[in-house]
Design an enzyme around this catalytic site. Structure first.
Site, PDB file in Angstrom:
ATOM      1  N   SER A 162       2.142  -2.572  -0.407  1.00  0.00           N
ATOM      2  CA  SER A 162       1.626  -3.552   0.910  1.00  0.00           C
ATOM      3  C   SER A 162       0.964  -3.474  -0.306  1.00  0.00           C
ATOM      4  O   SER A 162       1.063  -5.074  -1.350  1.00  0.00           O
ATOM      5  CB  SER A 162       0.931  -2.356   1.428  1.00  0.00           C
ATOM      6  N   ASP A 195      -7.600  -7.801   0.821  1.00  0.00           N
ATOM      7  CA  ASP A 195      -7.081  -8.347   1.580  1.00  0.00           C
ATOM      8  C   ASP A 195      -7.684  -9.258   2.548  1.00  0.00           C
ATOM      9  O   ASP A 195      -6.440 -10.176   2.636  1.00  0.00           O
ATOM     10  CB  ASP A 195      -6.838  -6.597   2.632  1.00  0.00           C
ATOM     11  N   HIS A 224       5.403   0.938   8.141  1.00  0.00           N
ATOM     12  CA  HIS A 224       4.853   0.472   6.901  1.00  0.00           C
ATOM     13  C   HIS A 224       4.743   1.086   6.214  1.00  0.00           C
ATOM     14  O   HIS A 224       4.397   1.873   4.434  1.00  0.00           O
ATOM     15  CB  HIS A 224       3.174  -0.517   6.876  1.00  0.00           C
ATOM     16  N   ASP A 275       7.918  -3.392   9.930  1.00  0.00           N
ATOM     17  CA  ASP A 275       6.499  -2.628   9.108  1.00  0.00           C
ATOM     18  C   ASP A 275       6.498  -4.832   9.263  1.00  0.00           C
ATOM     19  O   ASP A 275       6.891  -5.276   9.358  1.00  0.00           O
ATOM     20  CB  ASP A 275       7.207  -2.680   7.598  1.00  0.00           C
TER      21      ASP A 275
END
Length: 269
Positions: free
Chosen positions: A139, A81, A256, A196
């Site tokens: 995600s 990420d 989220h 989110d």
């Protein structure tokens, strides 16, 4: 506007469609999802060095082959990420315009399984030549699924390919995001739940190196999760009247983990 949407929101049929493909994204969290959404598990995706996980499923009723990816659950995923440097969009069989860039972590994750995904899908299409293709993920899984969806569309251009992502962070630069829009149109479905913060963590850039969302965004702007509370946003991906107005500091929050009334941790196997 997409057929099926209304001034008050979206149709029940489209709402159910968005929820259905979120169930695939959620089911990637199972150790083994033996029957994703009650359908055939074709192959489990598990690349240990990048911790890229998911599955390829086949729905013989809808005549679809679905590729789904898991979101962040490990330290390796978190490392993927934060590798936020944009790099050229180079992936097997993908031919983007000059200047197309993508988040290096997300690209590395997809490319680690790309050859296996493409060959498995190709084998399935030889057996089921009239089936369509779908990519789904939440995600981190949504970011990977967006690259996978583009990969499927480019490698199998004569198939109807759709993508469904949920809580997806910005993944592409402007050139690449516009390319995704040009080849998918309203077949790219990017959902955002209320505030989110993950979709806004990587701010939109004003330079060729900056990030930009692709469309079409479906923003559930208020609770509860109903068709009337989901907004069909400008298909270019960066509608200032939709989730773009969320301040990035919202980060990873309660919103989220829940989409269309379904919460992370649930599986449909």
């Amino acid at each position: 506007m997409r057929s099926g949407s209304t001034p008050a929101g979206i149709s029940q049929a489209l709402f159910d469609e968005l929820k259905w493909y979120f169930q695939y994204a959620l089911s990637t969290g199972a150790n083994v999802c033996a029957s994703p959404n009650g359908n055939v598990l074709v192959k489990t995706i598990n690349h240990a060095p990048t911790d890229t996980q998911g599955f390829i499923a086949r729905d013989d009723e809808k005549k679809e082959i679905i590729v789904a990816f898991r979101g962040t659950t490990s330290l390796t995923d978190a490392f993927v990420d934060i590798l936020i440097v944009p790099v050229p969009l180079l992936s097997p069989g993908v031919h983007p315009p000059l200047g197309s860039l993508v988040h290096v972590g997300f690209l590395t994750a997809y490319n680690s399984v790309a050859s296996d995904v493409i060959s498995t899908v190709r084998n399935q299409l030889q057996l089921y030549p009239d089936y369509n293709l779908v990519a789904s993920g939440h995600s981190l899984g949504g970011a990977i699924a967006s690259i996978a969806g583009l990969s499927l569309q480019q490698n199998f251009p004569h198939r109807n390919t759709r993508m469904y992502t949920y809580g997806q962070p910005r993944t592409f630069n402007g050139v690449a995001a516009h390319f995704v829009n040009s080849v998918f149109g309203n077949k790219a479905h990017r959902s955002v739940h209320t505030n989110d913060g993950v979709p806004s963590l990587l701010p939109q850039g004003l330079t060729p190196l900056g990030y930009r969302h692709h469309g079409v965004e479906y923003w559930q702007f208020v609770e509860p999760a109903t068709p009337g509370n989901v907004k069909f946003c400008n298909p270019d991906g960066e509608d200032p009247a939709c989730s773009r107005q969320i301040f990035p500091s919202a980060g990873i929050n309660d919103a989220h983990g829940t989409y269309y009334g379904l919460t992370a941790g649930a599986t449909f196997c």
